[in-house]
Write an enzyme that holds these catalytic residues in place. Structure first.
Site, short mmCIF file in Angstrom:
data_model
loop_
_atom_site.label_atom_id
_atom_site.label_comp_id
_atom_site.label_asym_id
_atom_site.label_seq_id
_atom_site.Cartn_x
_atom_site.Cartn_y
_atom_site.Cartn_z
N LYS A 170 -0.99 -0.18 11.90
CA LYS A 170 -0.94 0.51 10.60
C LYS A 170 -1.01 -0.51 9.45
O LYS A 170 -1.73 -0.30 8.46
CB LYS A 170 0.35 1.34 10.51
CG LYS A 170 0.66 1.91 9.15
CD LYS A 170 -0.37 2.92 8.67
CE LYS A 170 -0.05 3.35 7.24
NZ LYS A 170 -1.12 4.16 6.64
N LYS A 238 5.02 -1.77 -1.07
CA LYS A 238 5.92 -2.06 0.08
C LYS A 238 5.10 -2.52 1.29
O LYS A 238 5.44 -3.51 1.94
CB LYS A 238 6.70 -0.77 0.39
CG LYS A 238 7.57 -0.75 1.62
CD LYS A 238 7.01 0.06 2.78
CE LYS A 238 6.63 1.48 2.53
NZ LYS A 238 6.01 2.16 3.66
P1 NAP Z 1 7.74 10.16 -0.30
O1 NAP Z 1 6.99 11.32 -0.79
O2 NAP Z 1 8.24 9.14 -1.28
O3 NAP Z 1 8.98 10.70 0.56
C1 NAP Z 1 9.94 9.83 1.09
C2 NAP Z 1 10.92 10.64 1.93
O4 NAP Z 1 11.91 9.74 2.45
C3 NAP Z 1 11.70 11.69 1.12
O5 NAP Z 1 11.95 12.79 1.96
C4 NAP Z 1 12.99 10.94 0.79
O6 NAP Z 1 14.10 11.79 0.53
C5 NAP Z 1 13.22 10.19 2.08
N1 NAP Z 1 14.07 9.01 1.92
C6 NAP Z 1 13.76 7.84 1.30
N2 NAP Z 1 14.79 6.98 1.37
C7 NAP Z 1 15.77 7.61 2.07
C8 NAP Z 1 17.07 7.23 2.48
N3 NAP Z 1 17.57 6.00 2.20
N4 NAP Z 1 17.81 8.12 3.16
C9 NAP Z 1 17.31 9.34 3.45
N5 NAP Z 1 16.08 9.77 3.10
C10 NAP Z 1 15.32 8.91 2.41
O7 NAP Z 1 6.89 9.32 0.78
P2 NAP Z 1 5.64 9.77 1.64
O8 NAP Z 1 4.41 9.63 0.84
O9 NAP Z 1 5.94 11.04 2.33
O10 NAP Z 1 5.61 8.56 2.71
C11 NAP Z 1 6.55 8.46 3.77
C12 NAP Z 1 6.19 7.27 4.65
O11 NAP Z 1 4.85 7.41 5.14
C13 NAP Z 1 6.22 5.92 3.90
O12 NAP Z 1 6.64 4.91 4.78
C14 NAP Z 1 4.75 5.72 3.51
O13 NAP Z 1 4.43 4.35 3.33
C15 NAP Z 1 4.04 6.33 4.71
N6 NAP Z 1 2.70 6.87 4.46
C16 NAP Z 1 2.41 7.59 3.34
C17 NAP Z 1 1.12 8.09 3.17
C18 NAP Z 1 0.72 8.87 1.94
O14 NAP Z 1 -0.49 8.98 1.71
N7 NAP Z 1 1.62 9.41 1.14
C19 NAP Z 1 0.15 7.88 4.14
C20 NAP Z 1 0.48 7.17 5.30
C21 NAP Z 1 1.76 6.67 5.45
P3 NAP Z 1 14.32 12.44 -0.95
O15 NAP Z 1 13.44 13.65 -0.99
O16 NAP Z 1 15.76 12.73 -1.01
O17 NAP Z 1 13.90 11.38 -1.94
#
Ligand code: NAP
Length: 294
Positions: A170, A238
């Site tokens: 990844k 990150k």
């Molecule tokens: P996001 O929208 O920022 O959501 C993050 C999630 O993690 C939320 O549910 C948040 O809860 C939770 N969270 C963060 N810190 C936490 C903690 N300390 N304790 C408990 N819950 C916590 O992120 P995302 O875009 O879905 O991405 C999630 C992961 O997938 C990341 O590692 C990202 O790099 C990866 N990713 C993202 C994409 C993309 O296109 N978006 C694609 C591939 C991979 P709250 O709702 O309470 O904030």
């Protein structure tokens, strides 16, 4: 199999919805409780915390932000490890370092549970369509056991090797994506400075040996000034920190990645971390993204 899902952000909410629609019995938890409501409407049970999710399910998926966040929900107080049963599987789908994946595997192994790292390629659109590419590290038999669950969220499953290999693959993939975004943003910027219509540049890309719908989606956003997040800039920053650290640990020189990492860091430090990662474009142009685009 009962499935638990922890982390209902941009990606997790769409992925969990596809599991519910595929008929899996689903238990969910999110730190911000309101985000569980749409999943409850699809038939999922809202849980009190990660340990409760783990105690009630056979396969637990985590999809949170950074390595320290995954470690908190897995190994912290009321974490997955407290509730996980022998024979269950933890699948971490967040983008983290291979070392974090190995640490998480070690933590659940103390409870005789199994582990897969299974980060994804594809953003909000593919997550909603169940069309993600899922990169898996772990034992072949554990991958086979979890394949029906993974196929409810993704169209392609790539088994990269042992625990940590999915996370490594990844980061390699996102290195390429970060370079593409940096190059694309600079090219559009130069086209505009030359007085060219950037749409002509998009036509050239389309007719070239490397066309992609990605240029059109990201290009349209840049030209309209729409930087609403599909993949938040803070997450790409990150990932750049993680790949730089990995390169350092493995004595692998990544000088161009280092320059791109600094560009993303400056854009986040200027207050644009919550916007889409394409927001490096207005930052390079010396503009502030419009508040309307937030
Ligand atoms: P996001 O929208 O920022 O959501 C993050 C999630 O993690 C939320 O549910 C948040 O809860 C939770 N969270 C963060 N810190 C936490 C903690 N300390 N304790 C408990 N819950 C916590 O992120 P995302 O875009 O879905 O991405 C999630 C992961 O997938 C990341 O590692 C990202 O790099 C990866 N990713 C993202 C994409 C993309 O296109 N978006 C694609 C591939 C991979 P709250 O709702 O309470 O904030």
């Amino acid at each position: 199999m009962r499935v638990g899902f922890i982390g209902l952000g941009t990606m997790g909410s769409a992925m969990a919805a596809n599991l519910a629609k595929a008929g899996f019995s689903l238990v969910v938890w999110n730190r911000t409780a309101a985000k569980m409501e749409p999943l409850v409407r699809l038939g999922a049970k809202a849980s009190k915390g990660p340990a409760h999710v783990a105690a009630e399910t056979d396969v637990i998926i985590t999809m949170v932000s950074r390595p320290q966040d995954v470690e908190a929900v897995v190994s912290g107080p009321d974490g997955v490890v407290e509730g996980i049963k022998a024979g269950s599987v933890l699948i971490d789908m967040s983008t983290v370092s291979p070392a974090t994946s190995r640490k998480l595997a070690g933590a659940v192994t103390t409870k005789q549970a199994e582990f897969l790292d299974a980060p994804v390629v594809g953003s909000k659109g593919p997550a909603t369509q169940g069309a993600l590419v899922i990169l898996v590290g772990g034992l072949p038999q554990t991958v086979e056991r979890c394949r029906p669950i993974l196929l409810a969220m993704g169209k392609t499953i790539v088994h990269a090797g042992n625990v940590g290999s999915g996370s490594a693959l990844k980061l390699v993939t996102n290195l390429m994506l970060a370079h593409l975004m940096a190059g694309f943003a600079e090219a559009v910027l130069l086209a505009k400075a030359c007085g060219l219509d950037p749409k002509r540049f998009l036509e050239v890309l389309e007719a070239s040996t490397f066309p992609s719908p990605w240029y059109h989606t990201k290009g349209a956003g840049m030209l309209k000034g729409d930087f609403s997040p599909h993949f938040a800039l803070k997450h790409m920053r990150k990932d750049l920190e993680l790949m730089t650290a990995l390169g350092h640990d493995l004595s692998t020189r990544l000088p161009i990645t280092g320059a791109i990492r600094r560009l993303f860091a400056q854009t986040e430090d200027a207050g644009h971390g919550e916007l889409d990662y394409s927001a490096i474009f207005p930052h390079l142009a010396g503009e502030r993204p419009s508040p309307l685009s937030r």
